[in-house]
Design an enzyme around this catalytic site. Structure first.
Site, PDB file in Angstrom:
ATOM      1  N   ASN A   1      45.811  44.034  46.466  1.00 32.36           N
ATOM      2  CA  ASN A   1      44.458  43.524  46.241  1.00 32.36           C
ATOM      3  C   ASN A   1      44.333  42.607  45.035  1.00 32.36           C
ATOM      4  O   ASN A   1      43.219  42.265  44.637  1.00 32.36           O
ATOM      5  CB  ASN A   1      43.472  44.686  46.112  1.00 32.36           C
ATOM      6  CG  ASN A   1      43.270  45.392  47.428  1.00 32.36           C
ATOM      7  OD1 ASN A   1      43.525  44.827  48.489  1.00 32.36           O
ATOM      8  ND2 ASN A   1      42.835  46.626  47.378  1.00 32.36           N
TER       9      ASN A   1
ATOM     10  N   ILE B   1      41.013  39.000  42.500  1.00 32.66           N
ATOM     11  CA  ILE B   1      40.943  40.401  42.892  1.00 32.66           C
ATOM     12  C   ILE B   1      40.107  40.561  44.149  1.00 32.66           C
ATOM     13  O   ILE B   1      39.032  39.979  44.263  1.00 32.66           O
ATOM     14  CB  ILE B   1      40.318  41.235  41.757  1.00 32.66           C
ATOM     15  CG1 ILE B   1      41.155  41.091  40.496  1.00 32.66           C
ATOM     16  CG2 ILE B   1      40.169  42.700  42.154  1.00 32.66           C
ATOM     17  CD1 ILE B   1      40.456  41.528  39.250  1.00 32.66           C
ATOM     18  N   CYS B   2      40.604  41.359  45.075  1.00 33.50           N
ATOM     19  CA  CYS B   2      39.858  41.714  46.284  1.00 33.50           C
ATOM     20  C   CYS B   2      39.314  43.123  46.079  1.00 33.50           C
ATOM     21  O   CYS B   2      40.058  44.093  46.120  1.00 33.50           O
ATOM     22  CB  CYS B   2      40.776  41.660  47.501  1.00 33.50           C
ATOM     23  SG  CYS B   2      39.940  42.111  49.029  1.00 33.50           S
ATOM     24  N   LEU B   3      38.024  43.208  45.803  1.00 36.04           N
ATOM     25  CA  LEU B   3      37.360  44.484  45.571  1.00 36.04           C
ATOM     26  C   LEU B   3      35.925  44.326  46.045  1.00 36.04           C
ATOM     27  O   LEU B   3      35.210  43.436  45.577  1.00 36.04           O
ATOM     28  CB  LEU B   3      37.421  44.835  44.082  1.00 36.04           C
ATOM     29  CG  LEU B   3      36.920  46.197  43.650  1.00 36.04           C
ATOM     30  CD1 LEU B   3      37.755  47.317  44.264  1.00 36.04           C
ATOM     31  CD2 LEU B   3      36.963  46.301  42.127  1.00 36.04           C
TER      32      LEU B   3
ATOM     33  N   ARG C   1      32.018  41.427  45.417  1.00 39.19           N
ATOM     34  CA  ARG C   1      31.578  40.433  46.400  1.00 39.19           C
ATOM     35  C   ARG C   1      30.059  40.402  46.497  1.00 39.19           C
ATOM     36  O   ARG C   1      29.422  41.432  46.657  1.00 39.19           O
ATOM     37  CB  ARG C   1      32.126  40.766  47.779  1.00 39.19           C
ATOM     38  CG  ARG C   1      33.608  40.629  47.882  1.00 39.19           C
ATOM     39  CD  ARG C   1      34.035  40.919  49.285  1.00 39.19           C
ATOM     40  NE  ARG C   1      35.482  40.948  49.364  1.00 39.19           N
ATOM     41  CZ  ARG C   1      36.129  41.473  50.367  1.00 39.19           C
ATOM     42  NH1 ARG C   1      35.476  42.014  51.372  1.00 39.19           N
ATOM     43  NH2 ARG C   1      37.436  41.467  50.379  1.00 39.19           N
TER      44      ARG C   1
END
Length: 180
Positions: free
Chosen positions: A104, A111-113, A117
């Site tokens: 992630n 960062i993918c969280l 978003r």
């Protein structure tokens, strides 16, 4: 005349919208930083530490996450958290400053969280009721709760995690010894 796009960009007739948003943001941040200070003191394990590098810029923070267990144990992962003037209507912008092998987090620190978003497909995205404590807990959980990488940012790391866990763990340890 009222123009929504100008308002979103911080422009209006009297030029005061952006000033007002910054004042609101800074007031929220002062309250939230006190909550985070209390949470930091109450930690049983020292999993994270938050710094405000400049007291004149409360909106720029540095977070260090230090996992105490799991494959990321022993690493010190630094994050820069920038809180925009539109906060708490929009999420903070977070960048990982430490190079890490993680599904992630990609090589440039993005960062993918879900909580970061604005428009998330699940119920965990940003809402005005969320705060910096939620962001800190989300970042800490990235290193403790390796579960679902269907929405991975670092595709190679996600594939390695699902196909060859031993190689994944080795790469993680290699990155920790090299970059942490």
């Amino acid at each position: 005349m009222f123009n929504l796009q100008k308002r979103i960009n911080g422009n209006n007739e009297d030029g005061r919208y952006l000033e007002t948003r910054i004042a609101v943001r800074d007031k929220l941040l002062a309250q939230e930083l006190q909550q985070l200070e209390t949470a930091l003191r109450d930690q049983k394990q020292k999993l994270w530490h938050l710094e405000v590098p400049s007291t004149s810029c409360l909106h720029e923070l540095e977070l260090t996450v230090t996992p105490q267990e799991g494959i990321y144990r022993g690493g010190k992962f630094r994050f820069k958290i920038t809180v925009p003037p539109e906060y708490n209507n929009v999420p903070p912008v977070v960048k990982c400053l430490t190079k890490v092998w993680h599904p992630n987090i990609n090589e440039d620190g993005s960062i993918c969280l879900s909580i970061l978003r604005q428009n998330s497909l699940d119920q965990y995205g940003w809402r005005p009721t969320r705060n910096l404590t939620d962001v800190v807990h989300g970042l800490v959980s990235l290193f403790n709760d390796l579960m679902d990488f269907n929405d991975a940012l670092n595709i190679q790391a996600a594939q390695m995690w699902s196909q060859n866990r031993e190689s994944f763990n080795h790469r993680v340890r290699e990155y920790i010894s090299r970059y942490c």
